[in-house]
Design a protein around this motif. Structure first.
Motif, PDB file in Angstrom:
ATOM      1  N   ASP B 383      31.549  46.584  33.856  1.00 12.88           N
ATOM      2  CA  ASP B 383      31.194  47.039  32.517  1.00 12.88           C
ATOM      3  C   ASP B 383      32.107  46.433  31.460  1.00 12.88           C
ATOM      4  O   ASP B 383      31.780  46.413  30.281  1.00 12.88           O
ATOM      5  CB  ASP B 383      31.324  48.570  32.423  1.00 12.88           C
ATOM      6  N   TYR B 384      33.270  46.013  31.866  1.00  8.95           N
ATOM      7  CA  TYR B 384      34.225  45.493  30.884  1.00  8.95           C
ATOM      8  C   TYR B 384      34.495  44.011  31.126  1.00  8.95           C
ATOM      9  O   TYR B 384      35.600  43.530  30.961  1.00  8.95           O
ATOM     10  CB  TYR B 384      35.539  46.283  30.944  1.00  8.95           C
ATOM     11  N   ARG B 385      33.453  43.303  31.564  1.00 10.64           N
ATOM     12  CA  ARG B 385      33.629  41.886  31.828  1.00 10.64           C
ATOM     13  C   ARG B 385      32.678  41.096  30.939  1.00 10.64           C
ATOM     14  O   ARG B 385      31.541  41.492  30.722  1.00 10.64           O
ATOM     15  CB  ARG B 385      33.325  41.615  33.304  1.00 10.64           C
ATOM     16  N   ARG B 386      33.201  40.033  30.398  1.00 15.10           N
ATOM     17  CA  ARG B 386      32.339  39.167  29.613  1.00 15.10           C
ATOM     18  C   ARG B 386      32.581  37.767  30.124  1.00 15.10           C
ATOM     19  O   ARG B 386      33.575  37.138  29.759  1.00 15.10           O
ATOM     20  CB  ARG B 386      32.721  39.275  28.141  1.00 15.10           C
ATOM     21  N   GLY B 387      31.720  37.308  31.014  1.00 13.61           N
ATOM     22  CA  GLY B 387      32.015  36.048  31.699  1.00 13.61           C
ATOM     23  C   GLY B 387      33.318  36.226  32.458  1.00 13.61           C
ATOM     24  O   GLY B 387      33.549  37.260  33.079  1.00 13.61           O
TER      25      GLY B 387
END
Lengths: 308, 526
Positions: B383-387
């Motif tokens: 949920d707290y990953r962007r790429g």
């Protein structure tokens, strides 16, 4: 057999002689670390002690030289303490800076005074004192009781420091500062002052160790002659488990390893002699890992403590 | 009569935070004075200033008519001030006797060596006060209750004119609170003034002669304990007209995650209610999320575990009561997967949320901001990953929600964790662990030291969590606060000397559980 006795006796003499400066520096560092300060600048105190001893001996004779050496080491430690304790800078980084700076400054002072010619400087040396009766004990007698005054000071420090650390109020307060500065402060112990004094004490004994190198061991001064003795002393404290008795035993052990290494060089044995220099460090690591029973470093070692 | 202690216009700041704002305070000899307020209200700071540990930025501390000035702890001690700290001020690797002697000049001769017969004097004083203290064991190996006894004995060895206690009841079982209060009454009768910092109003009202309330660093009221109601005090503590005061907690009616109580209907619930509103046992779906079989730990933790068996099912709250120091911390470490047992069988889910007891030490990086501390917990989550990167904006949003929901007294989620008061740090840790509870949440005294409002919020959160969604976690609630256990738990067990004793449902009341908690004590105990 008699030959073996003579050989082992001369080995022991060398081992004690090499162990004494380590013991002096390490006993001081024990007090400092018990107060929660790890003084990587100890090497700096040793080299200042060696130079201070040399200059002092030229002006005041060998005993004046010892005093001057101790004082010089104490002043170097005061610089370290001013930053690492008073101004609360990082102990490791500050100590490293003090050591490197000291090696440079002592070299500069030496060259400006005696020139860079490399001519060996001859210093009045501190003679050995033979202790009556005790020095006659076979093998150990001459090794332990036919030494310079610095050796006897080191012996004396063991019971004195043991008594101080574990039997007196100031000793208990000092250990409290090293274990938990917060708890010590809450109990009204002046943390900063205690640490300053402990560090300066370590500087005095490390300076004396340095003066031993120039005035007992060699009779001369050379740049970088401390040759890592201050660092070794820190390892000695670990192996001796922050306890004066253990520390002096560990210092003799390191001294013995160094003596063995010299002996092996002399007989040209088919062994890489630096191996013996490395051995004590392996044991220090083992001591840190707790292989010789549980005795851990003071819990507050290298902990920051801001004033006010 | 001359005041035992008087503070005049005392102000103390920590960086940008004003912890005490021109506070006046007076303590009479022989009185027990309750000091109340929420987390961050300045109670602990007031006590620490009076004890000489902190210097006030403005104002004056007067002890027995004599200004303390800048003489610090030693000076305050010499004037007869002693303090029992919430997180204790003992050196863990010293024995009880060494810790007592460190603080007491009477332990030493003029030459600075140990005074002969001191040990006997300490033992006699302990006996006089009715404190059972282990003097020869390193205090780091003692349970929290035993450590508190060392700390109290240490404070009372000398001539004590002023005794300051910071949250002393937070770690005690009800019966032991009575024992502590008996000690306090005895000390007060001997003429000392006592300042008792506490959260539980009913406890304070039971023992105090007068009470003072602080709010956000300011003095609010002082009055006779007999003349004020719990209700009035609660309003003074929270502040009139503060919204979100929180309604009933427990049962199945708590709000969803992140909402605090119902708001506005009443002052926060205070003190020992709870027993009568224990939730009905729910027919949980019988999926086990964790199971221990005959787990024994004799090394690694100070208090061993002796053959502990238990299982935790999805969606239930298993309450583990017990007096602090009976093996709860060891059990929690095993459940959190931090401590492998010596023998026995352990089955744990992959992810376990853990609210540790020592939240300031084990929970937070003081140099990090609240956001960064939250990131530590969630950085592995998709949920707290962007790429390949961490979604810092998402983290900041979550952290801001946490600050709001848990009522953390901080400027923003970018505030450093280290500048928060102890109670507010706890709120951050607690709120954060809810974010990653996975299938099992282990909560050790989750409301210890929290103020009324935050306590209500945390309890509501736990209750809601266990009843939320399709796959609610199993919750193990370890607490010495019986009210809390009774209010929240579906099943209850008691921890005594490393053993876990299940409590049958008909015995879910304070008397029966309290008796169990104290049952095996004293058996073969030195």
């Amino acid at each position: 057999m008699a030959e073996f006795g003579a050989l082992s006796s001369s080995f022991l003499v060398a081992a004690v002689g090499l162990g004494v400066p380590l013991a002096l520096a390490a006993l001081g560092e024990t007090v400092s670390e018990r107060a929660g300060v790890i003084n990587i600048g100890l090497e700096g105190s040793v080299i200042w002690g060696a130079l201070g001893g040399a200059l002092g001996a030229l002006a005041l004779g060998p005993y004046g030289g010892l005093a001057a050496g101790a004082l010089a080491g104490g002043l170097a430690a005061l610089v370290f303490a001013a930053f690492a304790v008073w101004l609360n800078t990082d102990q490791i980084i500050t100590g490293t800076a003090v050591t490197i700076g000291s090696l440079g400054f002592t070299g500069a002072v030496f060259q400006s005074r005696f020139g860079a010619t490399g001519l060996a400087l001859e210093l009045p040396t501190v003679p050995a004192w033979e202790v009556p009766v005790l020095a006659r004990i076979p093998v150990v007698g001459p090794a332990f009781f036919d030494q310079a005054v610095t050796a006897y000071l080191a012996y004396l420090l063991v019971p004195v420091l043991g008594w101080f650390l574990f039997r007196t109020r100031r000793g208990l307060s000092l250990r409290a500062v090293g274990e938990s500065p917060e708890a010590a402060n809450a109990a009204g112990v002046p943390v900063v002052r205690t640490r300053m004094l402990a560090v300066v004490f370590a500087g005095l004994t490390a300076g004396l160790a340095g003066a031993h190198l120039s005035l007992v061991h060699t009779g001369t001064f050379a740049e970088n002659m401390s040759a890592g003795k201050g660092f070794i002393a820190i390892a000695v404290v670990v192996l001796g488990r922050w306890n004066p008795k253990g520390v002096v035993a560990a210092a003799l052990f390191f001294g013995g390893a160094e003596a063995l290494q010299f002996a092996l060089q002399a007989v040209d044995a088919d062994l890489p002699y630096p191996l013996f220099l490395a051995l004590p460090y392996v044991l220090s690591l083992a001591a840190l890992a707790g292989w010789f029973g549980r005795s851990r470093a003071p819990e507050g070692l290298a902990s920051a403590w801001p004033r006010g | 009569m001359r005041d035992a202690l008087r503070l005049r216009g005392v102000t103390r700041r920590f960086g940008p935070v004003t912890a005490l704002d021109q506070v006046d305070f007076a303590l009479a000899p022989g009185e027990i004075h309750g000091l109340l307020g929420e987390n961050g209200a300045g109670k602990t700071t007031l006590a620490r200033v009076a004890a000489g540990i902190l210097q006030p930025d403005a104002g004056q501390v007067v002890i027995g008519g004599e200004p303390l000035g800048a003489r610090g702890v030693g000076g305050a001690r010499a004037l007869g001030v002693a303090m029992v700290h919430q997180h204790f001020s003992l050196v863990p690797r010293f024995t009880g006797l060494e810790n007592v002697a460190l603080f007491d000049s009477a332990a030493w001769t003029r030459r600075g060596t140990g005074s002969p017969g001191y040990r006997e004097r300490v033992e006699a004083r302990a006996e006089e006060l009715g404190l059972e203290v282990q003097l020869d064991v390193q205090v780091g190996g003692l349970g929290v209750v035993e450590r508190q006894r060392v700390e109290i004995l240490k404070a009372l060895m000398g001539e004590t004119r002023v005794l300051l206690l910071d949250e002393p009841t937070a770690v005690l079982a009800p019966q032991e609170v009575e024992g502590l209060f008996a000690v306090l009454r005895q000390v007060a009768r001997a003429g000392a003034g006592i300042v008792l910092v506490a959260h539980k109003l009913d406890e304070v009202l039971a023992v105090a002669d007068r009470v003072t309330v602080l709010r956000r660093g300011r003095w609010v009221l002082t009055g006779e304990a007999a003349g004020v109601s719990a209700r009035e005090l609660a309003e003074a503590i929270v502040g009139a007209g503060v919204d979100g005061g929180g309604g009933g907690v427990g049962g199945g009616d708590a709000g969803g995650p992140g909402t605090v109580g119902g708001g506005g209907e009443d002052a926060p619930k205070v003190g020992a209610a709870g027993a009568e509103q224990a939730p009905e046992p729910r027919p949980g779906d019988d999926v086990e999320v964790a199971r221990l079989r005959a787990v024994t730990v004799s090394t690694g933790g100070p208090i061993p575990l002796r053959g502990v068996s238990m299982e935790v099912r999805r969606g239930e709250i298993l309450g583990i009561a017990g007096v602090g120091g009976n093996g709860q911390r060891t059990l929690a470490a095993v459940l959190a997967g931090m401590l492998p047992p010596d023998s026995g069988e352990v089955q744990l889910p992959e992810e376990v949320g853990w609210i540790p007891l020592d939240r300031t030490e084990e929970g937070l990086v003081n140099e990090f901001t609240i956001s960064e501390n939250v990131a530590l917990a969630v950085h592995g989550s998709d949920d707290y990953r962007r790429g390949p990167w961490l979604d810092w904006a998402g983290v900041a949003e979550t952290a801001a929600a946490l600050v709001r929901d848990m009522d953390v007294r901080a400027d923003s989620s970018a505030t450093q964790a280290g500048v928060l008061s102890g109670g507010n740090q706890q709120k951050v840790v607690t709120g954060r662990e809810f974010l990653r509870s996975g299938e099992l949440l282990v909560a050790e005294s989750p409301t210890r030291g929290l103020d009324v409002k935050a306590t209500v919020a945390v309890r509501a959160r736990i209750a809601a969590l266990a009843r939320s969604g399709k796959r609610p976690p199993g919750v193990v609630l370890i607490s010495s606060d019986l009210d809390e256990i009774l209010e929240l738990s579906d099943r209850i067990a008691v921890m005594v000397r490393g053993r876990l004793i299940p409590v049958p449902r008909e015995d879910h009341n304070p008397t029966a559980i309290g008796e169990l908690m104290l049952s095996a004590r004293g058996d073969g105990d030195p």
